[in-house]
Motif scaffolding. Sequence first.
Motif: not given
Ligand code: SAM
Length: 363
Positions: A53-54, A93, A95-97, A122, A146, A185, A214-216, A219-220, A363
């Motif tokens: 989803y990302c 946050t 990416g992966e911090p 996060t 997450s 998360n 979290i609702e998706q 933003l993918d 995010g």
């Molecule tokens: N990589 C880290 C992580 O996954 O926790 C931090 C960045 S990630 C983008 C931050 C949060 O955004 C995560 O909890 C992830 O599940 C959530 N996320 C990513 N894509 C998403 C989406 N399309 N809709 C909702 N939440 C999303």
Amino acid sequence: MTLVSLGLPTTPPAIGAVPIDTPRSGPLVDRFGRVVRDLRVSVTDRCNLRCTYCMPEEGLDWLPTEQALTTAELVRVLRVAVDELGVETIRFTGGEPLLRRDLEELIAAVAALPSRPEIAMTTNGLGLTRRIDGLVAAGLDRINVSLDTVNPARFAEITRRDRLDDVIAGLAAARRAGLSRIKVNAVLPARDDLPRLPDLLRFCLEHGYELRVIEQMPLDADHRWNREAMVTADEILAVLRTEFTLLPDPRPRGSAPAATWLVDGHGSPDRPARVGVIASVTRPFCGDCDRARLTADGALRNCLFAQSETDLRTLLRSDLPERSLDAAIVDLWRTNAWMKEPGHGVNGPNFHQPTRPMSAIGG
Ligand code: SAM
Ligand code: SF4
């Protein structure tokens, strides 16, 4: 220094040109009276997972290193945000911090600020076991990890990596390091994930972690989000209620993105167990939003879904005299915040997904 539009060209304002009614002092406020108190800081757009989803399977074209804000640039911007603009929470946050080696240094610098903010992160949890003690020693206060499922096969499908054990170990390490109120998360990419959700809540309750589903959001990077396929907050709550009794949470929600419930029979009287749902799409909470975002390449964004952003990096790297730079950052930031839209528009007829995917916003 330019206002950068993603998609449509805009006319960049001259340095110092600000909308006439932008407040020049006080907190960072928008035209609707909302105040920015929570800054989400993306320190990298890179990641070691590929959540469907990302990110796409093959990853993305990562930001060249020279385009990412340096440690010194980030520290400067965060100091201005906290000491000059009243930001109270900094959340790292990506990416992966954890892929950023100077994270401990960044956290320590923020923790040393005169108006010390709350410092959160996060993370996907990979490598957390090795870093957590140093992060907490530097000043990290809170963490969200997450984790979408505790089913190993499904975890590997969603993240395209077989790393569930590392995430679970990372969570345990965070607890051992003394962090309390550890949040998990979760995003459910498909309706088929719903029957497994009670297992995830059970895992969180057993370990004392607070689950946030979290609702998706659209933003993918693949632009495959589909409203009909999205698992809604109502579906999430309905499935949780089949196995748990959820009671109204007396704690005021404030500007928190999650609506929360107490999980009857779990936790203790002084620390009742909670579960939260972040219904960004079906129950938007934009009216109470207190968040702003800084991307790894130094763009200020008022919203995940903003169609325009303000480039701070050009200003940071300009030849403006040192003594004027902080004031210029403050001015630019105030102007950007003032222009925040009233809502994210995801449910409007003219919505189109921002060019930046979640991983490149933070995010
Ligand atoms: N990589 C880290 C992580 O996954 O926790 C931090 C960045 S990630 C983008 C931050 C949060 O955004 C995560 O909890 C992830 O599940 C959530 N996320 C990513 N894509 C998403 C989406 N399309 N809709 C909702 N939440 C999303
Ligand atoms: Fe990486 Fe986090 Fe995106 Fe997953 S959600 S791909 S862990 S940035």
